[in-house]
Design a protein around this motif. Sequence first.
Motif, PDB file in Angstrom:
ATOM      1  N   MET A  20       0.822  -1.208   0.000  1.00 14.11           N
ATOM      2  CA  MET A  20       0.000   0.000   0.000  1.00 14.11           C
ATOM      3  C   MET A  20       0.855   1.256   0.000  1.00 14.11           C
ATOM      4  N   LEU A  21       2.067   1.166   0.561  1.00 14.16           N
ATOM      5  CA  LEU A  21       2.992   2.296   0.500  1.00 14.16           C
ATOM      6  C   LEU A  21       3.430   2.551  -0.940  1.00 14.16           C
ATOM      7  N   ALA A  22       3.698   1.485  -1.691  1.00 13.76           N
ATOM      8  CA  ALA A  22       4.078   1.642  -3.097  1.00 13.76           C
ATOM      9  C   ALA A  22       2.938   2.260  -3.901  1.00 13.76           C
ATOM     10  N   GLU A  23       1.704   1.818  -3.628  1.00 15.79           N
ATOM     11  CA  GLU A  23       0.548   2.370  -4.336  1.00 15.79           C
ATOM     12  C   GLU A  23       0.399   3.865  -4.063  1.00 15.79           C
ATOM     13  N   ALA A  24       0.667   4.268  -2.822  1.00 15.76           N
ATOM     14  CA  ALA A  24       0.485   5.676  -2.449  1.00 15.76           C
ATOM     15  C   ALA A  24       1.640   6.550  -2.909  1.00 15.76           C
ATOM     16  N   ALA A  25       2.838   5.982  -2.982  1.00 17.49           N
ATOM     17  CA  ALA A  25       4.014   6.773  -3.348  1.00 17.49           C
ATOM     18  C   ALA A  25       4.088   7.043  -4.839  1.00 17.49           C
ATOM     19  N   HIS A 276      -5.750   1.992   8.001  1.00 17.70           N
ATOM     20  CA  HIS A 276      -6.082   1.673   6.608  1.00 17.70           C
ATOM     21  C   HIS A 276      -7.291   2.471   6.111  1.00 17.70           C
ATOM     22  N   TYR A 277      -8.146   2.885   7.032  1.00 16.77           N
ATOM     23  CA  TYR A 277      -9.329   3.658   6.649  1.00 16.77           C
ATOM     24  C   TYR A 277      -8.956   4.948   5.938  1.00 16.77           C
ATOM     25  N   THR A 278      -7.714   5.438   6.154  1.00 14.61           N
ATOM     26  CA  THR A 278      -7.318   6.729   5.590  1.00 14.61           C
ATOM     27  C   THR A 278      -7.220   6.702   4.071  1.00 14.61           C
ATOM     28  N   ILE A 279      -7.104   5.515   3.470  1.00 19.37           N
ATOM     29  CA  ILE A 279      -6.946   5.440   2.016  1.00 19.37           C
ATOM     30  C   ILE A 279      -8.163   6.059   1.322  1.00 19.37           C
ATOM     31  N   GLU A 280      -9.350   5.653   1.713  1.00 17.57           N
ATOM     32  CA  GLU A 280     -10.576   6.238   1.152  1.00 17.57           C
ATOM     33  C   GLU A 280     -11.192   7.286   2.072  1.00 17.57           C
ATOM     34  N   GLY A 281     -10.897   7.202   3.375  1.00 18.49           N
ATOM     35  CA  GLY A 281     -11.633   8.004   4.338  1.00 18.49           C
ATOM     36  C   GLY A 281     -11.035   9.342   4.692  1.00 18.49           C
ATOM     37  N   ALA A 282      -9.798   9.629   4.260  1.00 15.53           N
ATOM     38  CA  ALA A 282      -9.160  10.897   4.608  1.00 15.53           C
ATOM     39  C   ALA A 282      -8.596  11.551   3.353  1.00 15.53           C
ATOM     40  N   LEU A 283      -8.305  12.833   3.436  1.00 18.78           N
ATOM     41  CA  LEU A 283      -7.806  13.563   2.275  1.00 18.78           C
ATOM     42  C   LEU A 283      -6.425  13.083   1.856  1.00 18.78           C
ATOM     43  N   THR A 284      -5.630  12.607   2.811  1.00 14.02           N
ATOM     44  CA  THR A 284      -4.323  12.030   2.523  1.00 14.02           C
ATOM     45  C   THR A 284      -4.222  10.727   3.293  1.00 14.02           C
ATOM     46  N   SER A 285      -3.759   9.662   2.667  1.00 13.94           N
ATOM     47  CA  SER A 285      -3.677   8.386   3.379  1.00 13.94           C
ATOM     48  C   SER A 285      -2.447   8.349   4.281  1.00 13.94           C
ATOM     49  N   GLN A 286      -2.477   7.425   5.259  1.00 11.10           N
ATOM     50  CA  GLN A 286      -1.322   7.258   6.133  1.00 11.10           C
ATOM     51  C   GLN A 286      -0.084   6.820   5.328  1.00 11.10           C
ATOM     52  N   PHE A 287      -0.286   6.145   4.212  1.00 12.86           N
ATOM     53  CA  PHE A 287       0.834   5.664   3.408  1.00 12.86           C
ATOM     54  C   PHE A 287       1.474   6.806   2.623  1.00 12.86           C
TER      55      PHE A 287
END
Length: 388
Positions: A20-25, A276-287
């Motif tokens: 998920m870090l690779a997906e976000a980066a 993990h909720y931050t991926i869809e649930g927040a403006l910026t994900s934890q990753f």
Amino acid sequence: MVTASPLTLGVVGGGQLGRMLAEAASPLGVELVVLDPTPDCPASLVARDQIVGDFDDEEAIRELAERSDALTFEIELADPDVLEAVGEEYDVPVHPDPATLRTIQDKLVQKRALQDRGIPVPDFRPVDSREDLLEAGEEFGYPMMLKARRGGYDGRGNVPVEDEDDVDNALSQVSGELMVEEFVPFERELSVIAVKGDDEVATFPVGENVHEEEILRQTVVPARTSDEVRERAEDVAREVLSALSGRGTYGIELFEGEDGDISVNEIAPRPHNSGHYTIEGALTSQFEQHARGVLGYPLGATDLRGPVVSSNILGDVDEPETAALSGVEGVLSSDGAAFHWYGKRQVRPLRKMGHVTLVGDDLDADDESTLTDLLEEARELTDSLTFQ
């Protein structure tokens, strides 16, 4: 100065967090090279490359440093001494700081470091013998929690001691260096995903963690508690960050006591399952925040898009096996459900294989009925999935 030039982030660990870090980066123009002992690890399908090697393999970490602009880790089994030495040798920054990893790897050292900074933690003491555990029982009362100081996760290495007659049984279930903590009668477990940047700190809204059999099942955000408790939890999380060095995302698990007091349970110096909720649930994900923090980029906004629940997909097999997940079509057909699959080849009992996230429309943090409805729907979706 931040530029748009491509950068490579080297990551020790290539599990679902690395994936998920690779997906976000990637949208930031950042590519990942991961180091993991499992060939074709979950992160390998989305990272630029994988180095196959143990988490403490010095030569493999040297290769990782040679190919990277910065180093980080997504698993606490990374060796802080090797990371520190290699980072200095190759002049590659390592974040979070290896000193922080060294502190967090040993739960007793972790608790002492927090206590020394005046951060609230349950009472604790080391256990070197049966007599030490009996003395702790006299001091703390029963029940209390016996813990392996190193290596435990998802409840593994934690054993409740119910009474004096249970001492020998508890000691037989854990090995290595031990510690014991008083039992905290808590209303709920909370978590704060907190991030250290170059010269800034950010916290995501406080989450409520729902456990069963010591395994995190769901995270509900915002936590269904009072504004005062949520504010205190964020304050404590910021205090924790001030006690640790190094940029990146930290998962901070907290207890909300019966009187509303907050104490720290454990800290993860990396993105955390409860975030993990931050991926869809927040403006910026934890990753994305972890990549930004480690590389010294400005941090993103942590506001919620709406009330949100994430629910883990766990292995429901009796023995490790290769199995296919059934019921995915029903989840994908559910309006608003986000399905995440981690790409693990083997299913094990209660192994985290993926998660499902639901985000509501109402941003009113005090509407518990909305969160309860989302929680029930998320549970129904993950309960409909089974391995065959």
